[in-house]
Design an enzyme around this catalytic site. Structure first.
Site, mmCIF file in Angstrom:
data_model
loop_
_atom_site.group_PDB
_atom_site.id
_atom_site.type_symbol
_atom_site.label_atom_id
_atom_site.label_comp_id
_atom_site.label_asym_id
_atom_site.label_seq_id
_atom_site.Cartn_x
_atom_site.Cartn_y
_atom_site.Cartn_z
ATOM 1 N N SER A 1 0.847 -1.187 0.000
ATOM 2 C CA SER A 1 0.000 0.000 0.000
ATOM 3 C C SER A 1 0.887 1.244 0.000
ATOM 4 C CB SER A 1 -0.911 0.011 1.238
ATOM 5 O OG SER A 1 -1.740 1.152 1.249
ATOM 6 N N LYS B 1 -3.797 -7.481 3.125
ATOM 7 C CA LYS B 1 -3.966 -6.351 2.198
ATOM 8 C C LYS B 1 -5.400 -6.296 1.664
ATOM 9 C CE LYS B 1 -2.646 -2.947 -0.528
ATOM 10 N NZ LYS B 1 -3.550 -2.930 -1.675
ATOM 11 N N HIS C 1 -7.389 -4.741 4.346
ATOM 12 C CA HIS C 1 -6.960 -3.333 4.357
ATOM 13 C C HIS C 1 -7.752 -2.536 3.321
ATOM 14 C CE1 HIS C 1 -4.505 -0.277 2.260
ATOM 15 N NE2 HIS C 1 -3.948 0.010 3.411
ATOM 16 N N ASN C 2 -7.884 -3.086 2.112
ATOM 17 C CA ASN C 2 -8.587 -2.371 1.060
ATOM 18 C C ASN C 2 -10.091 -2.334 1.310
ATOM 19 O OD1 ASN C 2 -6.036 -2.243 -0.056
ATOM 20 N ND2 ASN C 2 -6.755 -2.620 -2.134
ATOM 21 N N GLU D 1 -10.544 0.457 3.562
ATOM 22 C CA GLU D 1 -10.374 1.670 2.756
ATOM 23 C C GLU D 1 -11.676 2.057 2.063
ATOM 24 O OE1 GLU D 1 -8.286 1.994 -1.417
ATOM 25 O OE2 GLU D 1 -6.751 1.887 0.159
#
Length: 301
Positions: free
Chosen positions: A121, A173, A176-177, A180
């Site tokens: 990221s 990840k 994480h997204n 987001e």
């Protein structure tokens, strides 16, 4: 340390440049010659075929893939495994689905090739600010590559770490997204409410900058929102269509599989999908049904 970088899009190029600036040797390959030529001007050793890239590295080699998820990554993994040998390491730094990563790692192990997945990221700001690296792989493989991670991260001891075995880097990840998506949706909705209160004549750019200092909602995403709000004319010219690259979708599916309630992430994903419908039938059906059972008026296009 020496590294081969496959994929010199903006992210791959910036990462390669940051490594070169830190004193590492990077050999770069992309399908288009002009991209490789451009990379060479930034200190990256050019390779015009994947075979040439592998030959330019000293065994045991480390090859980092920075290509789009899906078929491009699948093709790159298969091609790389045909050229690498026992003791070499293949790194996938893209946004691959973690189950694909686990399968590819098994293919690599069968050939004696180490496999490391790095959820990355940082976007276009990573060259300057550093990258957040979520790493999956065997401890000894991650330790061997440590100089690369330290150079790419915001600091040698911050912003990166091994989170588990192969596949975990891309899993973390992915989530994480998903987070987001929810954060971006909340900011967008908040500013939309502020804008809708027309009689107050609120300055959204001013408010975003007030929030950036001391507020509990301050963040890097808010910093980026403030930049976008500086030019309301340019913002108004953007079509209300939001794409998704897969990670939020995979996070939503995973939440259902794990029986974990994640309404914010699910709704944020739904909003993106809804933004891409050119002629939405849902609202037409709702209006038609109201007319059918209640005689309510409908609005025609």
């Amino acid at each position: 340390m020496e590294l081969g970088m496959v994929g010199l899009g903006r992210m791959g190029l910036n990462m390669s440049t940051r490594l070169v600036q830190a004193g590492h040797r990077v050999v770069g390959f992309a399908r288009r010659k002009e991209i490789v030529d451009q990379a060479a001007t930034q200190g990256i050793a050019p390779a015009y075929t994947l075979e040439a890239l592998v030959k330019a590295l000293t065994p045991p080699r480390a090859l980092w893939l920075m290509v789009p998820a899906g078929p491009p990554t699948e093709d790159a993994v298969q091609a790389a495994l045909g050229l690498l040998g026992p003791g070499d390491t293949l790194i996938d730094g893209g946004n691959s689905y973690y189950k694909d990563t686990m399968r590819r790692a098994e293919l690599a192990r069968a050939k004696g090739v180490h496999f490391v997945d790095v959820g990355t990221s940082g976007g276009i700001w990573g060259l300057k600010e550093g990258y957040s690296l979520m790493i999956g792989g065997e401890p000894e493989d991650v330790a061997r590559l440590r100089p690369l991670f330290e150079a790419l991260a915001p600091a040698a001891n911050a912003g990166w770490g091994r989170v588990g075995n192969t596949g975990t880097g891309h899993f973390v990840k992915m989530v994480h997204n998903g987070i987001e998506y929810g954060l971006m949706e909340a900011y967008a909705e908040g500013f939309a409410i502020l804008a809708a209160k027309e009689e107050f004549g609120l300055d959204l750019a001013q408010i975003s900058n007030i929030w950036r200092q001391g507020s509990v909602v301050r963040s890097w995403l808010l910093d980026l929102a403030a930049e976008a709000l500086k030019d309301p004319v340019a913002l108004a010219q953007i079509a209300p269509v939001v794409q998704d690259s897969g990670e939020g979708r995979w996070t939503a599916i995973e939440s259902l599989d794990l029986n974990v309630s994640a309404p914010v992430i699910l709704l944020a994903l739904e909003r993106r999908i809804r933004s891409r419908e050119k002629d939405p039938l849902v609202e037409k059906m709702l209006s038609a049904l109201r007319q059918q059972f209640g005689g309510h008026a409908i609005t025609k296009e």
